[in-house]
Design an enzyme around this catalytic site. Structure first.
Site, PDB file in Angstrom:
ATOM      1  N   ASP A  65       0.836  -1.197   0.000  1.00 47.97           N
ATOM      2  CA  ASP A  65       0.000   0.000   0.000  1.00 47.97           C
ATOM      3  C   ASP A  65       0.870   1.245   0.000  1.00 47.97           C
ATOM      4  O   ASP A  65       1.977   1.222   0.549  1.00 47.97           O
ATOM      5  CB  ASP A  65      -0.847   0.031   1.279  1.00 47.97           C
ATOM      6  CG  ASP A  65      -2.306  -0.251   1.024  1.00 47.97           C
ATOM      7  OD1 ASP A  65      -2.621  -0.801  -0.036  1.00 47.97           O
ATOM      8  OD2 ASP A  65      -3.132   0.070   1.890  1.00 47.97           O
ATOM      9  N   TYR A  67       1.942   4.813   1.591  1.00 47.04           N
ATOM     10  CA  TYR A  67       1.862   5.357   2.947  1.00 47.04           C
ATOM     11  C   TYR A  67       0.575   6.167   3.082  1.00 47.04           C
ATOM     12  O   TYR A  67       0.183   6.879   2.157  1.00 47.04           O
ATOM     13  CB  TYR A  67       3.058   6.259   3.231  1.00 47.04           C
ATOM     14  CG  TYR A  67       4.392   5.548   3.231  1.00 47.04           C
ATOM     15  CD1 TYR A  67       4.680   4.544   4.171  1.00 47.04           C
ATOM     16  CD2 TYR A  67       5.380   5.887   2.314  1.00 47.04           C
ATOM     17  CE1 TYR A  67       5.915   3.908   4.171  1.00 47.04           C
ATOM     18  CE2 TYR A  67       6.615   5.247   2.317  1.00 47.04           C
ATOM     19  CZ  TYR A  67       6.878   4.259   3.250  1.00 47.04           C
ATOM     20  OH  TYR A  67       8.093   3.633   3.251  1.00 47.04           O
ATOM     21  N   PHE A  78       7.903   2.252  -0.861  1.00 51.95           N
ATOM     22  CA  PHE A  78       8.877   2.488   0.204  1.00 51.95           C
ATOM     23  C   PHE A  78       9.393   3.929   0.245  1.00 51.95           C
ATOM     24  O   PHE A  78      10.052   4.326   1.203  1.00 51.95           O
ATOM     25  CB  PHE A  78      10.069   1.521   0.110  1.00 51.95           C
ATOM     26  CG  PHE A  78       9.718   0.086   0.386  1.00 51.95           C
ATOM     27  CD1 PHE A  78       9.470  -0.346   1.676  1.00 51.95           C
ATOM     28  CD2 PHE A  78       9.615  -0.825  -0.650  1.00 51.95           C
ATOM     29  CE1 PHE A  78       9.127  -1.678   1.928  1.00 51.95           C
ATOM     30  CE2 PHE A  78       9.279  -2.151  -0.410  1.00 51.95           C
ATOM     31  CZ  PHE A  78       9.032  -2.581   0.890  1.00 51.95           C
ATOM     32  N   HIS A 187      10.309  -9.203   4.873  1.00 51.54           N
ATOM     33  CA  HIS A 187      10.018  -7.780   4.706  1.00 51.54           C
ATOM     34  C   HIS A 187      10.967  -6.951   5.578  1.00 51.54           C
ATOM     35  O   HIS A 187      11.346  -7.384   6.671  1.00 51.54           O
ATOM     36  CB  HIS A 187       8.565  -7.512   5.104  1.00 51.54           C
ATOM     37  CG  HIS A 187       8.047  -6.194   4.650  1.00 51.54           C
ATOM     38  ND1 HIS A 187       8.262  -5.022   5.353  1.00 51.54           N
ATOM     39  CD2 HIS A 187       7.314  -5.857   3.559  1.00 51.54           C
ATOM     40  CE1 HIS A 187       7.683  -4.029   4.714  1.00 51.54           C
ATOM     41  NE2 HIS A 187       7.103  -4.492   3.621  1.00 51.54           N
TER      42      HIS A 187
END
Length: 221
Positions: A65, A67, A78, A187
């Site tokens: 998703d 932010y 990211f 992750h």
């Protein structure tokens, strides 16, 4: 939502943009921007594609998703805008880069310079409601980004895919590993980075693979 996307992507995905689900997705997203606070800003929805053309893709990093905090999302997974504090997962990415290749920790979390070198920073969903993670999941974005990955897998060779975490691994399950290089790790979030993301050395490994194919390495610093 006008599809303001770089021309080589528009050509590669032309049939996708004509499908009924994409028209429904367009209507949904347009109405969301009218009725709520949505991130990223409309002009940045397709930033991952506009900074990294279809013709230039060498590396793909898959996120989930955007932010959902004010001013964070800039359309690249990211990544955040220059003035925004670097989020924890990205801090861990930078720590691994420093450990792996000795590059200094950047002062900004804006990853546009990666994208401009051929790194497609692809989130699975490209929009989100403010403060409501996952709010635009299941509306069509996943089908679109699956098509992006499938198209790259089918039509290109020698892309390095970096799949961090179970979600990215699942989304990348369609990649033809006889034609492409797939590197997997946990992750980089604080909850899982110590279980194998730290020490994965994906950044030096990626550059070694690119060099072996006669391609310019990525300047990760």
């Amino acid at each position: 939502m006008d599809v303001k996307i770089e021309q080589s992507w528009k050509d590669a995905l032309t049939t996708e943009f004509k499908k009924p689900y994409f028209k429904e997705l367009t209507n949904f997203v347009r109405n969301e921007y009218k009725s709520a606070t949505i991130y990223p800003p409309p002009k940045e929805i397709f930033s991952a594609f506009n900074h990294c053309s279809y013709d230039d893709v060498k590396v793909v990093i898959i996120g989930q998703d955007p932010y959902h905090g004010a001013g964070q999302a800039n359309g690249l997974c990211f990544s955040v805008h220059d003035t925004v504090r670097t989020p924890p997962s990205l801090q861990n990415i930078f720590k691994e880069i420093h450990s792996d290749i000795g590059a200094p920790i950047p002062a900004t979390g804006n990853l546009e310079q990666w994208a401009d070198q051929g790194v497609l920073l692809l989130n699975a969903t490209l929009t989100v409601r403010a403060g409501n993670t996952g709010s635009h999941q299941g509306k069509g974005w996943e089908e679109f980004t699956d098509a992006v990955i499938q198209t790259l897998s089918n039509t290109k060779t020698g892309i390095v895919f970096l799949l961090w975490g179970n979600y990215a691994k699942q989304k990348g399950s369609v990649i033809d590993t006889t034609k492409h290089h797939v590197l997997t790790a946990p992750h980089p979030s604080p909850f899982s980075a110590h279980s194998g993301f730290f020490g994965c050395r994906h950044f030096s490994k990626t550059n070694k693979l690119l060099k072996s194919m006669g391609r310019a390495p990525i300047q990760w610093a």
